[in-house]
Design an enzyme around this catalytic site. Structure first.
Site, PDB file in Angstrom:
ATOM      1  N   LYS A 192       0.859  14.401   1.526  1.00  0.00           N
ATOM      2  CA  LYS A 192      -0.487  14.711   1.045  1.00  0.00           C
ATOM      3  C   LYS A 192      -0.676  16.221   0.835  1.00  0.00           C
ATOM      4  O   LYS A 192      -1.632  16.660   0.214  1.00  0.00           O
ATOM      5  CB  LYS A 192      -1.526  14.169   2.020  1.00  0.00           C
ATOM      6  CG  LYS A 192      -1.520  12.637   2.101  1.00  0.00           C
ATOM      7  CD  LYS A 192      -2.553  12.121   3.104  1.00  0.00           C
ATOM      8  CE  LYS A 192      -2.469  10.633   3.362  1.00  0.00           C
ATOM      9  NZ  LYS A 192      -3.096   9.807   2.305  1.00  0.00           N
TER      10      LYS A 192
ATOM     11  N   LYS B  81     -14.645   8.550  -3.511  1.00  0.00           N
ATOM     12  CA  LYS B  81     -15.893   8.893  -2.809  1.00  0.00           C
ATOM     13  C   LYS B  81     -16.403  10.255  -3.252  1.00  0.00           C
ATOM     14  O   LYS B  81     -17.607  10.461  -3.433  1.00  0.00           O
ATOM     15  CB  LYS B  81     -15.678   8.844  -1.292  1.00  0.00           C
ATOM     16  CG  LYS B  81     -15.358   7.428  -0.792  1.00  0.00           C
ATOM     17  CD  LYS B  81     -14.747   7.376   0.599  1.00  0.00           C
ATOM     18  CE  LYS B  81     -14.099   6.000   0.800  1.00  0.00           C
ATOM     19  NZ  LYS B  81     -13.193   5.945   1.968  1.00  0.00           N
TER      20      LYS B  81
ATOM     21  N   HIS C 241       0.801  -1.234   0.000  1.00  0.00           N
ATOM     22  CA  HIS C 241       0.000   0.000   0.000  1.00  0.00           C
ATOM     23  C   HIS C 241       0.827   1.274   0.000  1.00  0.00           C
ATOM     24  O   HIS C 241       0.267   2.355   0.194  1.00  0.00           O
ATOM     25  CB  HIS C 241      -0.913   0.051   1.220  1.00  0.00           C
ATOM     26  CG  HIS C 241      -1.978  -0.983   1.247  1.00  0.00           C
ATOM     27  ND1 HIS C 241      -3.230  -0.789   0.723  1.00  0.00           N
ATOM     28  CD2 HIS C 241      -1.966  -2.249   1.724  1.00  0.00           C
ATOM     29  CE1 HIS C 241      -3.954  -1.890   0.893  1.00  0.00           C
ATOM     30  NE2 HIS C 241      -3.209  -2.802   1.495  1.00  0.00           N
TER      31      HIS C 241
ATOM     32  N   THR D 257      -8.530   6.651  -1.847  1.00  0.00           N
ATOM     33  CA  THR D 257      -9.878   6.112  -2.016  1.00  0.00           C
ATOM     34  C   THR D 257     -10.906   7.207  -1.718  1.00  0.00           C
ATOM     35  O   THR D 257     -12.025   7.163  -2.230  1.00  0.00           O
ATOM     36  CB  THR D 257     -10.121   4.907  -1.083  1.00  0.00           C
ATOM     37  OG1 THR D 257      -9.601   5.216   0.213  1.00  0.00           O
ATOM     38  CG2 THR D 257      -9.467   3.648  -1.609  1.00  0.00           C
TER      39      THR D 257
ATOM     40  N   LYS E 276      -8.422  13.582   4.832  1.00  0.00           N
ATOM     41  CA  LYS E 276      -7.539  12.407   4.747  1.00  0.00           C
ATOM     42  C   LYS E 276      -6.585  12.497   5.934  1.00  0.00           C
ATOM     43  O   LYS E 276      -6.541  13.515   6.615  1.00  0.00           O
ATOM     44  CB  LYS E 276      -6.762  12.426   3.431  1.00  0.00           C
ATOM     45  CG  LYS E 276      -6.074  13.769   3.144  1.00  0.00           C
ATOM     46  CD  LYS E 276      -5.386  13.810   1.782  1.00  0.00           C
ATOM     47  CE  LYS E 276      -6.303  13.982   0.609  1.00  0.00           C
ATOM     48  NZ  LYS E 276      -6.295  12.862  -0.312  1.00  0.00           N
ATOM     49  N   ARG E 277      -5.809  11.443   6.184  1.00  0.00           N
ATOM     50  CA  ARG E 277      -4.824  11.539   7.252  1.00  0.00           C
ATOM     51  C   ARG E 277      -3.859  12.675   6.975  1.00  0.00           C
ATOM     52  O   ARG E 277      -3.601  13.008   5.819  1.00  0.00           O
ATOM     53  CB  ARG E 277      -4.051  10.215   7.388  1.00  0.00           C
ATOM     54  CG  ARG E 277      -4.806   9.145   8.162  1.00  0.00           C
ATOM     55  CD  ARG E 277      -5.231   9.589   9.543  1.00  0.00           C
ATOM     56  NE  ARG E 277      -4.090   9.822  10.427  1.00  0.00           N
ATOM     57  CZ  ARG E 277      -3.506   8.895  11.176  1.00  0.00           C
ATOM     58  NH1 ARG E 277      -3.957   7.665  11.188  1.00  0.00           N
ATOM     59  NH2 ARG E 277      -2.485   9.207  11.929  1.00  0.00           N
TER      60      ARG E 277
HETATM   61  C1  F58 Z   1      -3.076   3.865   2.250  1.00  0.00           C
HETATM   62  N1  F58 Z   1      -2.151   3.505   3.281  1.00  0.00           N
HETATM   63  C2  F58 Z   1      -2.412   4.599   1.097  1.00  0.00           C
HETATM   64  N2  F58 Z   1      -1.544   3.322   5.493  1.00  0.00           N
HETATM   65  O1  F58 Z   1      -1.706   5.728   1.602  1.00  0.00           O
HETATM   66  C3  F58 Z   1      -3.488   5.045   0.122  1.00  0.00           C
HETATM   67  O2  F58 Z   1      -2.926   5.664  -1.000  1.00  0.00           O
HETATM   68  C4  F58 Z   1      -4.306   3.841  -0.320  1.00  0.00           C
HETATM   69  O3  F58 Z   1      -5.409   4.245  -1.060  1.00  0.00           O
HETATM   70  C5  F58 Z   1      -4.807   3.057   0.895  1.00  0.00           C
HETATM   71  O4  F58 Z   1      -3.721   2.712   1.751  1.00  0.00           O
HETATM   72  C6  F58 Z   1      -5.501   1.786   0.506  1.00  0.00           C
HETATM   73  O5  F58 Z   1      -4.723   1.045  -0.371  1.00  0.00           O
HETATM   74  C7  F58 Z   1      -2.504   3.616   4.566  1.00  0.00           C
HETATM   75  O6  F58 Z   1      -3.635   3.948   4.886  1.00  0.00           O
HETATM   76  C8  F58 Z   1      -1.700   3.445   6.822  1.00  0.00           C
HETATM   77  O7  F58 Z   1      -2.732   3.846   7.343  1.00  0.00           O
HETATM   78  C9  F58 Z   1      -0.537   3.086   7.687  1.00  0.00           C
HETATM   79  C10 F58 Z   1      -0.848   1.790   8.405  1.00  0.00           C
HETATM   80  C11 F58 Z   1       0.285   1.431   9.353  1.00  0.00           C
HETATM   81  C12 F58 Z   1       0.550   2.523  10.334  1.00  0.00           C
HETATM   82  C13 F58 Z   1       0.830   3.834   9.646  1.00  0.00           C
HETATM   83  C14 F58 Z   1      -0.296   4.195   8.685  1.00  0.00           C
END
Ligand code: F58
Length: 790
Positions: A529, A635, A337, A631, A523-524
């Protein structure tokens, strides 16, 4: 209606009974929260028989399992009612009794057992698999505390614990009968599962999300607990239950990291044991295990499944190493990811040796086996393949080598994996690599969150087939010039904007103008970003109006929603900065009728459901090559908001489907960044782009106050001086500023022609068919899992 009816008497009687036995109240006296709980329990009663039936239907089939450390589920009540197709009925019955359904819905705490996109994707996949009749079971951790609740204190983020089951959790069934033990080097922990039903739309298939809770062995085993070591049992319980206490505990300390590793092994081992126990009930030959199981690793967090499955197969089930390796690689598949090098997980060898020595030995053997394989193939520089390297274990390498499939989550992302990031692996195993562009479930992100637009779509398409087949939205293209349709679409957008304005009034205490452009970035919070880019743009606009009060501006409401990781100092600095900009803008009477800034507190799934339908403009402005997919972008699209964005992640595919002319693409592309990277000097745009220096300097010239935290100086330095680990302006904010500002101008010009704007918005809705997670899950099922439908 799926043969499903909820009659008035039964529903009310059952709710009454629940209230009496569980709250000691009658319906009249019960609080809204109590009524929500009673209603949810009654809904669970409805679900239960089909749940069991659905499980039985799949007894002898191959099934898929999603191993994920995160599930960002959000609320369940309305979603379940919608998927059971009884929402309207239930709502009517309750409203006739003087209850307000929306008020009950608002009582539910989000199940927020995830950080962001990765966790929400897992939740969308579960919904899609159940809807598409695929037997997919989720496995994860039942964190007592989900992602923190965010508050702002004088503009600074403050984190509060999210004790989401404090008032009970009507959606889970505790399964003591299926508890297993997980063995660490010097600790034995009980894994206690809780099952949540995943109701497919139409209620044909009801799958399960099984989340594990950690307990001490002695305390779990009451007999021992009573007989002797009471104190010891309590201490052990405290230590063990820490494993499932919180989602991603702060891993900036040594102790936090070990806890995180324990979480990973805990849920992976429990889940694999669970599968093996079940398999043994009906099968003997473990060399056939992969014919009945497909296990997807959601990123590398569950990568320890590779050595753990090897351990279980070789030591407990006595397969030869070679047979076990074949079964393991055929069973497991891995999804990547991220392209962010620093986010690729590595574990110090010492942690593994200390906590899981047996697993470490297996990883070591896998590492050696790979080196032999490479030597046999005549590959001379095996360094870049070393799973164990410089005293750390590379979980991504382990995941690629120990599985039969590695996929990225959007075309660009997969191509970058193949050609750059994981090129050496791709050259070695080209057949393992594949793309699965992410998707979202239209049940939650349109049908539930935007019933008005849903109804219009159903009417125009002459049926609601799109709810389970989103490609049908293409049929909307022919209304792209239909003024009547576009007017109705516009009315709906306005209605959703009014609703959001009301909600923001109540929850943020800010009055916003429903006639203004809602320009939203949710978003986070992460530097890549580039929330900071949007903040600089707002500030620049502010100063331009101050310079020239006559400057025309189409009224705009800039809306942010984002949580920063508690230990991510710079991300917290960006939150504080945006909140300072917000104060400056909102308190200045010169900005009246021009712009407002909102930073919603505690952005989460249930808030998102109100934001997406009301958006006019979707901000997807990451540095090209950094956002694997995104994602949220999908939306927005589905709810008719054009994108202002970079050529990154799934934005590229979105524009392909909806037309570049209906979106606003700007900025450096991946190849541009590659070509300027070495020579890039952010001082150049900083000095040369009109107005840019002025906004960047507000970080350090006393315009804003960060209360001596050093946050703003740090942001300034990151942009202009760099730091030990990165060059200045690592994310090219200053370089992209001018093009972003120019593109925002185009947005404004385009929006002035509201009719034309709605055409663009409509093209986005009509083009969103590809981005259903139903499509994504079909691709996983067919191309990776080789699964049959129920
Ligand atoms: C996200 N990753 C990607 N990671 O940033 C985003 O582009 C993508 O659409 C999504 O995955 C789904 O494939 C993501 O959300 C995290 O949240 C990490 C998980 C582990 C801890 C730090 C944050």
């Amino acid at each position: 209606m799926g043969g499903n009816k909820m009659d008035r008497e039964t529903l009310l009687e059952k709710m009454e009974a629940r209230l009496l036995t569980e709250a000691k109240k009658t319906m009249e006296k019960a609080s809204e929260k109590e009524k929500y709980h009673a209603l949810s329990k009654v809904v669970m009663e409805e679900i239960a028989p089909n749940w069991i039936q659905s499980e039985e239907r799949f007894t002898n089939s191959k099934k898929a399992y999603y191993l994920s450390s995160e599930y960002l589920m959000g609320r369940a009540l309305t979603n379940n009612l919608i998927n059971m197709q009884i929402k309207e009925q239930v709502e009517e019955i309750l409203e006739a009794e003087g209850m307000e359904f929306d008020a009950l819905e608002e009582q539910e705490e989000d199940a927020a057992l995830g950080n962001g996109g990765l966790g929400r994707l897992a939740a969308c996949f579960l919904d899609s698999a159940a809807t598409k009749d695929y037997p997919l079971m989720g496995y994860g951790i039942r964190y007592q505390y989900g992602i923190f609740k965010q508050e702002f204190n004088n503009g600074f983020q403050v984190e509060k614990g999210d004790d989401w089951t404090r008032d009970g959790d009507p959606w889970s069934v505790k399964r003591r009968d299926r508890a297993v033990t997980v063995q660490f080097h010097d600790e034995e922990v009980v894994a206690l599962p809780y099952d949540m039903p995943i109701v497919g739309y139409g209620k044909n298939t009801i799958n399960t999300l099984r989340l594990w809770e950690a307990h001490g062995k002695k305390a779990f085993d009451l007999e021992t607990f009573n007989r002797q070591d009471y104190q010891g049992a309590l201490e052990e319980e405290i230590k063990a239950s820490a494993i499932s206490k919180v989602l991603y505990p702060d891993d900036s300390t040594e102790e936090g990291k070990i806890l995180r590793l324990k979480q990973q092994y805990f849920f992976v081992s429990a889940s694999l044991q669970d599968l093996i126990h079940k398999y043994k009930e009906t099968h003997e030959d473990f060399r056939e295990f992969h014919r009945f199981h497909a296990i997807q690793l959601n990123d590398t967090h569950p990568a320890v499944a590779v050595p753990e499955l090897m351990r279980l197969l070789t030591t407990e089930e006595e397969l030869s190493w070679e047979d076990a390796w074949e079964v393991t690689t055929k069973t497991l598949a891995y999804t990547n990811h991220t392209l962010m090098a620093e986010a690729l997980e590595q574990w110090p060898v010492d942690f593994y040796k200390k906590l899981l020595p047996e697993i470490y030995e297996i990883i070591h053997r896998i590492h050696n086996q790979l080196l032999v394989e490479l030597r046999d193939r005549g590959i001379s520089s095996p360094e870049e393949f070393q799973i164990i390297h410089h005293d750390s274990i590379k979980m991504a390498w382990l995941s690629i080598y120990g599985t039969h499939s590695t996929n990225g989550v959007a075309e660009l992302h997969t191509n970058l994996l193949k050609n750059i990031e994981l090129k050496h692996w791709y050259d070695l195993y080209p057949d393992r690599f594949n793309n699965k562009t992410n998707g979202i479930t239209q049940r939650r992100w349109l049908l539930k969150s935007n019933p008005e637009l849903s109804e219009l779509i159903t009417e125009l398409l002459g049926g609601d087939d799109w709810v389970v087949n989103l490609e049908k939205l293409q049929g909307l293209r022919k209304y792209g010039e239909d003024e009547k349709v576009l007017e109705r679409f516009d009315d709906i957008k306005r209605e959703k904007k009014r609703e959001l304005a009301d909600f923001i009034q109540i929850h943020e205490d800010i009055t916003i103008d429903p006639e203004s452009i809602y320009d939203i970035q949710i978003k986070r919070l992460h530097e890549y970003k580039r929330q900071l880019l949007m903040a600089f743009y707002i500030l620049d606009r502010y100063y331009r109006i101050k310079d020239n009060p006559k400057e025309e501006m189409y009224p705009r409401t800039f809306i942010f929603g984002a949580k920063a990781a508690p230990g991510y100092f710079r991300a917290k600095g960006i939150i504080k900065f945006i909140n300072e900009v917000k104060k400056l803008v909102n308190e200045d009477p010169d900005m009246r009728g021009k712009m407002k800034v909102v930073f919603v507190e505690n952005y989460r799934v249930s808030y998102a459901e109100k934001l997406f339908p009301a958006a006019d403009l979707s901000e997807q402005i990451s540095t090209a090559g950094k956002e694997a997919s995104g994602t949220g972008n999908m939306k927005f699209m589905l709810n008719g908001a054009p994108t202002i964005g970079t050529y990154d992640g799934a934005n590229i595919e979105i524009v392909e489907e909806a037309g570049e002319e209906n979106n606003f693409i700007f900025g450096l592309r991946v190849e541009d960044i590659e070509s300027i990277r070495e020579s890039y000097d952010p001082k150049v745009p900083y000095e040369k782009v009109a107005g840019l220096k002025r906004v960047v300097d507000t970080l350090v010239d006393g315009t804003f106050d960060d209360e001596n935290t050093g946050m703003f100086q740090d942001l300034y330095d990151a942009l202009l001086k760099g730091a030990h680990w990165h060059k200045p302006d690592h994310y090219f904010i200053l370089q992209d500023f001018e093009d972003y500002r120019r593109t925002q101008r185009q947005v404004e010009e385009a929006y002035r022609d509201r009719k034309n704007w709605m055409k663009k918005a409509w093209a986005n809705v009509a083009g969103a068919g590809k981005f259903s997670s139903d499509r994504t899950i079909e691709q996983y099922a067919k191309e990776i899992w080789e699964l049959q439908k129920g």
